[in-house]
Each structure stands twice: as structure tokens, then as C-alpha cells.
Write a protein that holds these residues in place. Structure first.
Motif, PDB file in Angstrom:
ATOM      1  N   THR A 126     -23.504   1.601  30.986  1.00  0.00           N
ATOM      2  CA  THR A 126     -23.092   2.929  31.413  1.00  0.00           C
ATOM      3  C   THR A 126     -24.247   3.544  32.199  1.00  0.00           C
ATOM      4  O   THR A 126     -25.402   3.105  32.078  1.00  0.00           O
ATOM      5  N   ARG A 141     -19.233   3.307  34.502  1.00  0.00           N
ATOM      6  CA  ARG A 141     -19.635   1.926  34.240  1.00  0.00           C
ATOM      7  C   ARG A 141     -20.295   1.299  35.458  1.00  0.00           C
ATOM      8  O   ARG A 141     -19.791   1.407  36.564  1.00  0.00           O
ATOM      9  N   ASP A 148     -19.747  10.969  35.246  1.00  0.00           N
ATOM     10  CA  ASP A 148     -20.030  11.263  33.842  1.00  0.00           C
ATOM     11  C   ASP A 148     -20.912  10.133  33.313  1.00  0.00           C
ATOM     12  O   ASP A 148     -20.469   8.984  33.236  1.00  0.00           O
ATOM     13  N   THR A 207     -14.955   5.876  38.449  1.00  0.00           N
ATOM     14  CA  THR A 207     -14.944   5.261  37.122  1.00  0.00           C
ATOM     15  C   THR A 207     -15.980   4.157  36.968  1.00  0.00           C
ATOM     16  O   THR A 207     -16.520   3.981  35.882  1.00  0.00           O
ATOM     17  N   SER A 208     -16.230   3.389  38.026  1.00  0.00           N
ATOM     18  CA  SER A 208     -17.176   2.283  37.918  1.00  0.00           C
ATOM     19  C   SER A 208     -17.632   1.825  39.294  1.00  0.00           C
ATOM     20  O   SER A 208     -16.999   2.135  40.314  1.00  0.00           O
ATOM     21  N   THR A 229     -19.505   7.749  30.568  1.00  0.00           N
ATOM     22  CA  THR A 229     -18.346   6.878  30.797  1.00  0.00           C
ATOM     23  C   THR A 229     -18.413   6.057  32.078  1.00  0.00           C
ATOM     24  O   THR A 229     -17.697   5.064  32.200  1.00  0.00           O
TER      25      THR A 229
END
Length: 138
Positions: free
Chosen positions: A122, A108, A103, A71-72, A106
């Protein structure tokens, strides 16, 4: 995990950097969708090209453990032995590795400027027109 906690995890990872040639220590903390965090540091080599960036160290550790949903990532860097005080953006190779697994719309990227401050982008903002698995029909 909060964004600030992720940046602080990157600061801790930076302490493990092996950077005798550049004296530029980088730490990264990669957050997986399940909440697992993988740390990474830069690891230099006297022959230069065999070295590895902190971001890729974290991603490769996660992939080795079977993780694929990220995710990040928080990244911090600067002169070894000194507090983080400026942005440290991922290099082009690291951005390309992120493109393989993340992705771009999305995922981060948190670039820490200290213990509790950072700038966020992003992957798509950091790597416009990136080339990834979708370009190969995957």
C-alpha cells in the motif's frame, strides 16, 4: 482489470520510455476506480531535472482527463532493451504525488518482476508518515 493485466500494461508502457542517459526504462499503468487505465513512461532530459518518472506521467495524464479516484498502479523497470527481472519501486517524489491523490491505506502499488509476477504494497507501507492534503485540513 486483473493485477496481472495491469502489470502487463505497465510492461507495454515501458516500451515507450525515453531514457538515453540512464538507459533505465520504466513503465507504469494507473488504474482508476471507473476501470480506466493510464499508461506512463519515464521521459529523460539532457538537463536531468526536467525529466519525469513513469508514475507521475501516468498520474498527470489521468488528472488532465479529470480523473481523481485511483485504486492501484503497476510499475516495472530495468535496463532498456532487457526483460523486466527485478523490482522497481517508485521514487520519493512519485510517492509524494500519489499521496496527493490517493488514500494511502487503500492505494495499491504493484511492483512487477516479470510478465506475471509482482509484489504489492500500500502507499502507506511505502510512505509511512506521509504528508498530504489531510495535514493541511483539506
Amino acid at each position: 482489470m486483473t493485477d496481472i493485466e495491469l502489470v502487463q500494461a505497465a510492461i507495454r508502457a515501458r516500451e515507450k520510455a525515453y531514457c538515453p542517459y540512464s538507459n533505465f526504462a520504466v513503465g507504469a499503468a494507473l488504474l482508476c476506480a471507473d476501470g480506466t487505465v493510464y499508461g506512463g513512461c519515464n521521459i529523460e532530459n539532457a538537463a536531468y531535472s526536467p525529466g519525469n518518472c513513469a508514475e507521475r506521467t501516468a498520474i498527470f495524464r489521468a488528472v488532465f482527463d479529470g480523473q481523481r479516484d485511483f485504486t492501484s498502479i503497476a510499475i516495472v523497470g530495468g535496463p532498456a532493451g532487457q526483460p523486466v527481472s527485478e523490482l522497481c519501486a517508485p521514487c520519493g517524489v512519485c510517492r509524494q504525488v500519489m499521496m496527493e491523490f490517493c488514500d494511502p491505506a487503500t492505494f495499491r502499488i504493484l511492483m512487477g518482476t516479470g510478465g506475471d509476477t509482482f509484489e504489492e504494497r500500500t502507499l502507506q507501507q511505502m510512505l509511512p508518515f506521509g504528508f498530504g492534503p489531510a495535514n493541511l485540513g483539506k
